[in-house]
Design an enzyme around this catalytic site. Structure first.
Site, PDB file in Angstrom:
ATOM      1  CD  GLU A  92      -9.522  -1.070   8.218  1.00  0.00           C
ATOM      2  OE1 GLU A  92      -9.120  -1.511   8.619  1.00  0.00           O
ATOM      3  OE2 GLU A  92      -9.836  -0.382   6.386  1.00  0.00           O
ATOM      4  CD  GLU A  97      -3.068  -1.112   2.569  1.00  0.00           C
ATOM      5  OE1 GLU A  97      -2.662  -0.567   3.262  1.00  0.00           O
ATOM      6  OE2 GLU A  97      -3.798  -1.727   2.529  1.00  0.00           O
ATOM      7  CG  ASP A 129      -7.527  -5.637   5.627  1.00  0.00           C
ATOM      8  OD1 ASP A 129      -7.344  -6.129   6.089  1.00  0.00           O
ATOM      9  OD2 ASP A 129      -7.148  -4.304   4.249  1.00  0.00           O
TER      10      ASP A 129
HETATM   11  O1  GCW Z   1      -6.998  -3.197   7.295  1.00  0.00           O
HETATM   12  C1  GCW Z   1      -6.138  -2.306   5.553  1.00  0.00           C
HETATM   13  C2  GCW Z   1      -6.607  -0.349   6.582  1.00  0.00           C
HETATM   14  C3  GCW Z   1      -5.777   0.216   6.027  1.00  0.00           C
HETATM   15  C4  GCW Z   1      -4.427  -0.835   6.851  1.00  0.00           C
HETATM   16  C5  GCW Z   1      -3.406  -1.894   6.130  1.00  0.00           C
HETATM   17  C6  GCW Z   1      -3.381  -2.393   7.359  1.00  0.00           C
HETATM   18  C7  GCW Z   1      -2.930   0.431   8.306  1.00  0.00           C
HETATM   19  O2  GCW Z   1      -7.143  -0.315   5.470  1.00  0.00           O
HETATM   20  O3  GCW Z   1      -6.192   1.170   7.052  1.00  0.00           O
HETATM   21  O4  GCW Z   1      -3.229   0.317   7.316  1.00  0.00           O
HETATM   22  O5  GCW Z   1      -5.201  -2.417   6.408  1.00  0.00           O
HETATM   23  O6  GCW Z   1      -3.555  -3.253   8.041  1.00  0.00           O
HETATM   24  O7  GCW Z   1      -1.215  -1.800   6.381  1.00  0.00           O
END
Ligand code: GCW
Length: 712
Positions: free
Chosen positions: A405, A303, A377
């Site tokens: 989240e 990311e 995720d």
């Molecule tokens: O779940 C996703 C999130 C990001 C997060 C990423 C990660 C810290 O949307 O906000 O970043 O994973 O785990 O690195």
């Protein structure tokens, strides 16, 4: 007179407001009710003697006093030690022969460096351990027994944590925003540190110690190199000093490009000598300030974060460079496996495995690889990550998300222990039947010398720490599972409810049933049958399965559900992305045929025709409708349940939860309507008769925007 009355009213009001605000978490001590029990406790806790003078033992003493004064309403009996009649002794085993007479060498061996032993017979109690921190953990356990009204006359407890590193990961930024935080600002007031020590830091450490958490990563994995500069390290040291007596080590995230950003170098290449020297010096600087610093956590090449692949090096090259720097001080590197890249067209599900599995055996011995529970995720439900079992030579740490989240954020009552347990109990079959994820992460399957679990914190500056009063249960459950992953969701919920709200049996049974059902309910109205990642773009708030305009394919919900006129779901079998091949054959067999695949994961692994007949006899479309409606109905049932408990909960907490449940119901209906109306554009099938028709149009749901949703 009038003035005095006004003052009295003011005092009564403020006192009750303070008592009800949730700040005390599960350490909400209140007087033990029931004369028999109180008599038992008072007869057992006589002339307590707590041996030792270390800062940790001082905490043992403080906690004991604080708790006993309230629990036993002890305003008269002295809690000072009496040399003549010692029947309640607390301390490390080496401190007095009494302990070594009461416990065996084998028991002390089992307790190890953090465990403890509690033994009691009528009129005699010993809480002991090999170390001060073991004694503190033992004291918290003992107090928990009193808080939950257990019989304490015949205790024989010998316990040690199953995992060594029991960490919280804060996704807290230096400007006090919290990525994916739903409980206010970061509790770290960096600007006022190191001068100002907020009482919250102490209470945070105390709460964590009470559930055995022994480390905290203070800052976000989307890291800022400033944390590693000299002024910030002074701030970190101040926190480390507060946490130390509670057995909590601090860790920091290390931004991979720090040598460039704060070191004046042109590169961060892990094989470059100057870069290595930068990290060696940095480690030395940190350990001079914080001799028990835990180590670095790193998110690299994911990311948009920098990493070793920027220099055509591997994750192992990057991790090992940092591991070398920390090695002289016994620090560890925790390297995250949450990697996927925009340039990579391969199913996101497969990317971490592809990158990491070949690196097994390549990491230094002080490196742990931290793997999210699932390959996508932190979804409401996800099959376990295929890396579990695929890297036998590398200690793998579990990463769970405590902050919600993707599981209802700040408004939803969702008890996450069942989600955590589902992953931990999953069988990878990597070494035959019984090779559970739990045995992989606790190191017993492969005999690793180091083990751990990380939970993304849900803690913020809100008065009650976690926002939703029931979100505290997820912090609690996470800590308890780190200590003992074999504890059941039921046991943990019951402990938490008793400690937080009180011991009325009717209340406990009803509230516990509601908690235990809550995660399945959320799955049903958000992501039933293996649907995933169809949340709003960016903020991940609410449903947005229609989004298809994001520049990276895997940022679009349509990538995950693949609905079309033929059906819905992601084909991850051999006819599709073949992510299933990353699992061991017995696992593949469980999931590779849509006719036999567990319907929890059906649309995770298969693109299924709308008319496919599911196990209930309903068509896939009707089954989806069933789950969406059933989930929303269950939230309504939760509202009714909570209303029935009003008499048992203080007014402020009651009203807080009641209001949030009303929001949760609206959100559940929103999820249901938006998803079904959208998927219906493909299935072309009607919502079955008998279900209430969606109140709004699809266009309405699509038009909703939440530019200031928290945590983004
Ligand atoms: O779940 C996703 C999130 C990001 C997060 C990423 C990660 C810290 O949307 O906000 O970043 O994973 O785990 O690195």
């Amino acid at each position: 007179m009038k003035k005095a009355f006004a003052l009295l009213c003011f005092l009564l009001f403020t006192v009750s407001a303070w008592a009800d605000n949730g700040y005390d978490l599960w350490l909400h001590y209140s007087k033990v009710t029931g004369t028999k029990l109180l008599r038992q406790y008072r007869s057992q806790i006589v002339s307590p003697l707590i041996l030792g003078t270390s800062p940790t033992i001082q905490k043992v003493r403080e906690e004991f006093r604080k708790a006993i004064t309230v629990l036993l309403d002890n305003t008269t009996t002295s809690l000072e030690p009496s040399q003549t009649r010692t029947v309640f002794m607390v301390g490390v085993a080496a401190a007095a022969p009494h302990f070594t007479n009461a416990v065996t060498a084998a028991e002390l061996k089992t307790a190890g460096s953090e465990g403890y032993i509690i033994k009691s017979k009528p009129g005699q109690t010993y809480i002991t351990a090999n170390t001060d921190i073991g004694v503190l953990y033992g004291m918290f356990h003992y107090l928990r027994l009193l808080q939950t009204h257990q019989d304490i006359t015949h205790l024989n407890i010998v316990t040690a944590p199953k995992l060594q590193l029991r960490l919280l990961n804060h996704w807290d930024n230096l400007n006090r925003t919290v990525e994916r935080g739903y409980a206010g600002c970061s509790i770290w007031d960096w600007h006022k540190l190191p001068g100002y020590i907020d009482q919250r830091y102490i209470d945070y450490a105390r709460a964590n110690a009470s559930i055995g958490i022994n480390g905290t990563v203070l800052n976000n994995v989307n890291a800022n190199a400033t944390i590693l500069t000299a002024p910030y390290l002074q701030k970190v040291k101040a926190l480390a000093d507060v946490f130390r007596p509670y057995g909590i080590k601090v860790y920091l995230t290390a931004r991979f490009s720090s040598p460039i950003e704060i070191g004046g170098l042109k590169t961060a290449d892990p094989l470059n000598g100057e870069v290595q020297q930068f990290w060696n010096n940095k480690a030395k600087e940190i350990y001079e300030l914080i001799p028990d610093f835990g180590g670095f956590l790193v998110k690299a090449n994911s990311e948009g974060q920098p990493g070793p692949q920027d220099y055509h090096r591997t994750h192992a090259d990057g991790a090992n460079m940092l591991a070398t720097a920390l090695e002289p001080y016994h620090g560890v590197v925790i390297w995250r496996a949450f990697v996927y890249a925009a340039e990579n067209p391969v199913d996101r599900h497969k990317q971490a495995y592809d990158d990491f599995a070949p690196l097994d055996e390549k990491f230094k011995s002080n490196v742990l690889v931290q793997v999210k529970n699932g390959a996508i995720d932190f979804m409401p439900r996800e099959p376990f990550h295929p890396l579990f079992g695929a890297m036998p030579n590398t200690p793998l740490m579990m990463e769970f998300q405590i902050t919600q989240e993707y599981t209802g954020q700040g408004t939803s009552l969702v008890y996450l222990a069942p989600l955590f347990k589902e992953t931990l109990e999953s069988d990878t079959y990597c070494k035959g039947k019984g090779s559970t994820v739990a045995k992989i992460i606790d190191g017993t399957l492969e005999g690793h010398h180091i083990s751990g679990m990380a939970g993304i914190s849900n803690i913020g500056s809100d008065m009650n720490w976690c926002g939703h009063p029931f979100a505290q249960a997820n912090w609690y459950a996470y800590g308890r599972l780190c200590w003992d992953h074999e504890l059941s969701s039921d046991t943990i919920a019951e402990e938490w409810l008793r400690m937080t709200f009180g011991n009325e049996n009717k209340f406990i049974a009803t509230a516990k049933a509601m908690m235990l059902q809550s995660r399945e309910t959320m799955v049903e109205y958000m992501n039933p049958m293996g649907l995933h990642h169809i949340m709003g773009t960016g903020n991940h708030y609410g449903p947005a399965p229609w989004v298809s305009d994001q520049k990276r394919p895997e940022w679009n919900p349509v990538y995950y559900h693949k609905a079309d006129s033929a059906g819905i779901g992601f084909d991850r079998t051999a006819t599709g992305s073949n992510a299933l091949a990353q699992y061991f054959p017995p696992v593949q067999q469980q999931w590779n045929d849509m006719k036999t695949c567990d319907e929890k994961y059906l649309l995770w692994f298969h693109h299924v025709p709308w008319t496919f007949i599911t196990k209930s006899g309903r068509s896939l479309w009707n089954e989806l409708c069933y789950h969406y409606y059933h989930g929303a109905e269950n939230v309504k049932a939760m509202q009714q349940t909570w209303n029935s408990l009003q008499a048992y909960v203080d007014a402020e907490q009651f009203s807080h939860v009641k209001q949030l449940l009303a929001i949760q119901y609206d959100e559940a209906v929103w999820w249901r309507n938006a998803c079904l109306l959208y998927f219906q554009t493909f299935s072309k099938m009607p919502i079955p008769a008998g279900y209430e028709a969606p109140a709004k149009t699809l266009a309405y749901y699509k038009s909703l925007r939440f530019p200031f949703a928290p945590g983004n």
